[in-house]
Design an enzyme around this catalytic site. Structure first.
Site, PDB file in Angstrom:
ATOM      1  CE  LYS A  22      -1.638   1.679   4.104  1.00  0.00           C
ATOM      2  NZ  LYS A  22      -1.383   3.099   4.387  1.00  0.00           N
ATOM      3  CG  ASN A  23       2.317   2.798   3.565  1.00  0.00           C
ATOM      4  OD1 ASN A  23       1.157   3.139   3.326  1.00  0.00           O
ATOM      5  ND2 ASN A  23       2.761   2.605   4.793  1.00  0.00           N
ATOM      6  CB  CYS A 124      -4.619  11.227  11.194  1.00  0.00           C
ATOM      7  SG  CYS A 124      -3.060  10.400  11.411  1.00  0.00           S
ATOM      8  NE  ARG A 129       0.772  10.805   9.647  1.00  0.00           N
ATOM      9  CZ  ARG A 129       0.392   9.808   8.867  1.00  0.00           C
ATOM     10  NH1 ARG A 129      -0.779   9.240   9.067  1.00  0.00           N
ATOM     11  NH2 ARG A 129       1.166   9.365   7.909  1.00  0.00           N
ATOM     12  CG  ASP A 332       3.599   1.916   9.369  1.00  0.00           C
ATOM     13  OD1 ASP A 332       3.207   2.806  10.138  1.00  0.00           O
ATOM     14  OD2 ASP A 332       3.879   2.133   8.168  1.00  0.00           O
ATOM     15  NE  ARG A 424      -6.948   4.528   5.870  1.00  0.00           N
ATOM     16  CZ  ARG A 424      -6.031   5.122   6.630  1.00  0.00           C
ATOM     17  NH1 ARG A 424      -6.213   5.234   7.917  1.00  0.00           N
ATOM     18  NH2 ARG A 424      -4.936   5.613   6.096  1.00  0.00           N
TER      19      ARG A 424
HETATM   20  N1  EPU Z   1       7.109  14.939  10.168  1.00  0.00           N
HETATM   21  C1  EPU Z   1       7.326  16.263  10.427  1.00  0.00           C
HETATM   22  N2  EPU Z   1       7.200  17.149   9.383  1.00  0.00           N
HETATM   23  C2  EPU Z   1       6.904  16.751   8.123  1.00  0.00           C
HETATM   24  C3  EPU Z   1       6.690  15.387   7.872  1.00  0.00           C
HETATM   25  C4  EPU Z   1       6.806  14.491   8.917  1.00  0.00           C
HETATM   26  O1  EPU Z   1       7.618  16.660  11.554  1.00  0.00           O
HETATM   27  O2  EPU Z   1       6.819  17.602   7.229  1.00  0.00           O
HETATM   28  C5  EPU Z   1       7.238  13.960  11.265  1.00  0.00           C
HETATM   29  C6  EPU Z   1       5.958  13.144  11.483  1.00  0.00           C
HETATM   30  O3  EPU Z   1       5.028  13.825  12.315  1.00  0.00           O
HETATM   31  C7  EPU Z   1       6.516  11.882  12.109  1.00  0.00           C
HETATM   32  C8  EPU Z   1       7.836  11.692  11.367  1.00  0.00           C
HETATM   33  O4  EPU Z   1       8.189  12.994  10.869  1.00  0.00           O
HETATM   34  O5  EPU Z   1       6.790  12.109  13.468  1.00  0.00           O
HETATM   35  C9  EPU Z   1       7.782  10.695  10.223  1.00  0.00           C
HETATM   36  O6  EPU Z   1       6.668  10.985   9.390  1.00  0.00           O
HETATM   37  P1  EPU Z   1       6.670  10.660   7.828  1.00  0.00           P
HETATM   38  O7  EPU Z   1       6.520  11.937   7.066  1.00  0.00           O
HETATM   39  O8  EPU Z   1       7.830   9.806   7.487  1.00  0.00           O
HETATM   40  O9  EPU Z   1       5.317   9.843   7.673  1.00  0.00           O
HETATM   41  P2  EPU Z   1       4.472   9.781   6.323  1.00  0.00           P
HETATM   42  O10 EPU Z   1       5.387   9.847   5.176  1.00  0.00           O
HETATM   43  O11 EPU Z   1       3.360  10.759   6.383  1.00  0.00           O
HETATM   44  C10 EPU Z   1       4.536   7.192   5.954  1.00  0.00           C
HETATM   45  C11 EPU Z   1       3.563   6.063   5.947  1.00  0.00           C
HETATM   46  C12 EPU Z   1       3.082   5.777   7.366  1.00  0.00           C
HETATM   47  C13 EPU Z   1       4.303   5.450   8.218  1.00  0.00           C
HETATM   48  C14 EPU Z   1       5.307   6.599   8.164  1.00  0.00           C
HETATM   49  C15 EPU Z   1       6.583   6.332   8.922  1.00  0.00           C
HETATM   50  C16 EPU Z   1       2.475   6.192   3.791  1.00  0.00           C
HETATM   51  C17 EPU Z   1       1.254   6.420   3.020  1.00  0.00           C
HETATM   52  N3  EPU Z   1       2.420   6.398   5.100  1.00  0.00           N
HETATM   53  O12 EPU Z   1       3.836   8.331   6.447  1.00  0.00           O
HETATM   54  O13 EPU Z   1       2.246   4.624   7.280  1.00  0.00           O
HETATM   55  O14 EPU Z   1       3.908   5.243   9.549  1.00  0.00           O
HETATM   56  O15 EPU Z   1       5.660   6.873   6.790  1.00  0.00           O
HETATM   57  O16 EPU Z   1       7.211   5.200   8.439  1.00  0.00           O
HETATM   58  O17 EPU Z   1       3.493   5.787   3.253  1.00  0.00           O
HETATM   59  C18 EPU Z   1       0.484   3.194   7.921  1.00  0.00           C
HETATM   60  O18 EPU Z   1       0.667   2.570   6.863  1.00  0.00           O
HETATM   61  O19 EPU Z   1      -0.233   2.761   8.856  1.00  0.00           O
HETATM   62  C19 EPU Z   1       1.150   4.492   8.101  1.00  0.00           C
HETATM   63  C20 EPU Z   1       0.737   5.401   8.993  1.00  0.00           C
END
Ligand code: EPU
Length: 456
Positions: A22-23, A124, A129, A332, A424
């Site tokens: 998915k991701n 969320c 986030r 995750d 999801r």
């Molecule tokens: N963060 C910031 N600023 C930003 C972006 C992120 O402070 O601009 C922080 C976040 O709040 C968090 C950390 O950095 O504390 C990591 O967040 P990241 O941006 O890496 O998360 P994401 O890219 O939004 C993806 C996955 C998540 C997974 C995370 C971490 C997808 C669609 N989502 O989210 O997957 O937990 O990376 O590995 O790829 C799930 O599948 O259940 C899920 C939540």
């Protein structure tokens, strides 16, 4: 609204093929915005989040068609996409709020069309986030970024003479308080493929999903090196071509089924299993006494892996686990592993360092008899001999998976409400667990209320 009824106690055994990730698939789908040519993705799982992305992309001028897999045990179906309209560049709040990964359209829209309007995703269930690092990265490539009515407006400044402008390569640092950002790296890397000059992303996310995206973009004509390391170098090109790409298998689905084998004392073999992306998780399970067998294969992202309970050790050992960016232990899988640790022989310590509030499962697991003591972002799990079925729910995908796992091992029946969260990210989870011998049923609450008033 559907729920799962799980009758615990069965030892799971059998064989499953891991579905496409998915991701990985979500940002790959957004890369369709970068080309006018045909764009095909294979092994795409049937999930609610994928369906949401299939709704969003047509609003941005992309034609999308999905062919379901004919064999339900194959990794997934085929998505065919093609941009037919370059003018619609607004990802609306109605869609974005249902799925945060919608932010992944920002970089591709900006790079290809010079303009993007994307609703700012709110918080969320697993935390705040923010997307500040995404925006900082795109601004470093020359984008003008502002906010209007809850939307991010990103624009590439016009070139002299009013001609369409282009992003400009730069050195970009994507580190934040919790490490890098996965989707932020996807956005900046995608945008930089069409920028003028070279972009160097420092503190890039090293997750396998980023490697998959870079490999897809390179096959389309991009020039990316260093993917999988914290420094990614992108030499911008004028345009990108067609794609036909097979998405990597889902490491989180595989890790969840590994936990299902561990918690039920089972014996499960997983095909199409990305063992290379699961080393930290497998290391933790092995320390608990779970036996893992996999053969070195030509492609360690598509291996066969057998997970068995160690019948000599008889009890699961307690461990320490801390979530970290890849290749560390993934956030995750934190909730799912906690369900297993709830039945270990002693005290385990679980620390969450990516989403420090991601503990929606703690109160629900406690209702099933788990002994959990949370302090800030750490939970001490004091193993018990057995869990007891109860009605539970969690408004987070992985927390819900944790409750299913707990239900598989609990005495009696566990009723897991709001399973749309599971839908999801896990394709037909109940059917797949049933093939392994689990007693689990999907019940439609409205139907069951009609058939048996008062029971639902
Ligand atoms: N963060 C910031 N600023 C930003 C972006 C992120 O402070 O601009 C922080 C976040 O709040 C968090 C950390 O950095 O504390 C990591 O967040 P990241 O941006 O890496 O998360 P994401 O890219 O939004 C993806 C996955 C998540 C997974 C995370 C971490 C997808 C669609 N989502 O989210 O997957 O937990 O990376 O590995 O790829 C799930 O599948 O259940 C899920 C939540």
């Amino acid at each position: 609204m559907d729920r799962f009824d799980v009758r615990g106690g069965n030892r799971l055994s059998g064989r499953l093929t891991i579905k496409g990730s998915k991701n990985a698939a979500l940002p790959l789908m957004c890369a369709s915005l970068l080309t006018d040519e045909s764009f095909v993705l294979r092994d795409i799982p049937e999930l609610a989040d994928i369906a949401n992305m299939q709704r969003l992309l047509p609003e941005l001028g992309v034609e999308v068609a999905y062919d379901r897999a004919s064999d339900p045990e194959s990794p997934g179906g085929v998505l065919r996409m093609k941009v037919t309209d370059l003018t619609a560049s607004h990802a609306r709040y109605d869609v974005v709020r249902t799925m945060r990964a919608s932010i992944s359209v920002l970089g591709p829209l900006l790079a290809r069309r010079g303009y993007a309007r994307v609703s700012l995703p709110g918080g969320c269930a697993i935390g705040e986030r923010p997307v500040d690092i995404h925006l900082r990265g795109l601004a470093a490539l020359g984008a003008d970024i502002s906010l209007d009515g809850g939307d991010i407006i990103a624009r590439v400044p016009r070139a002299p003479g009013g001609k369409p402008g282009r992003l400009v390569g730069a050195r970009v640092f994507l580190g934040g308080p919790f490490g890098s950002t996965v989707l932020g790296t996807a956005n900046v890397m995608s945008a930089a493929t069409l920028a003028r000059g070279t972009t160097i992303i420092e503190s890039a996310a090293c997750e396998p999903e980023i490697v998959d995206l870079a490999n897809l973009l390179n096959a389309m004509g991009a020039k990316i090196t260093g993917q999988g390391s914290p420094r990614i170098i992108i030499e911008g090109v004028e345009s990108l071509g067609a794609a036909d790409h097979r998405v990597i298998p889902d490491r989180i689905e595989a890790g969840t089924f590994m936990c299902a084998a561990a918690i039920t004392g089972g014996d499960i073999t997983l095909d199409n299993c990305p063992v290379d992306a699961l080393m930290a998780h497998m290391d933790r399970l092995q320390h608990m006494g779970v036996v893992m067998q996999y053969e070195a294969s030509a492609d360690p992202m598509r291996a066969t892996c057998r997970i068995m309970f160690d019948s000599i050790a008889k009890v699961l050992q307690p461990i320490e686990v801390t979530t970290q960016p890849h290749p560390g232990f993934p956030t995750d899988l934190q909730a799912q592993l906690m369900a297993v640790l709830a039945l270990a022989d002693g005290n385990s310590v679980v620390t969450e360092r990516i989403f420090t509030e991601r503990f929606l499962h703690v109160a629900e697991l406690s209702r099933m008899g788990a002994k959990l003591y949370r302090q800030g972002s750490t939970v001490v799990v004091s193993g018990v001999r057995h869990l007891v079925g109860a009605p539970v729910m969690a408004s987070d995908l992985r927390a819900s998976a944790c409750l299913v796992l707990a239900g598989l091992a609990a005495k009696g029946t566990t009723v897991i409400n709001r399973v749309y969260h599971l839908d999801r990210g896990y394709e037909r989870m109940e059917e797949r667990l049933r093939t392994l011998g689990a007693e689990i049923e999907r019940v439609n609450e409205r139907e069951s209320a009609t058939l048996a008033p008062g029971v639902a």
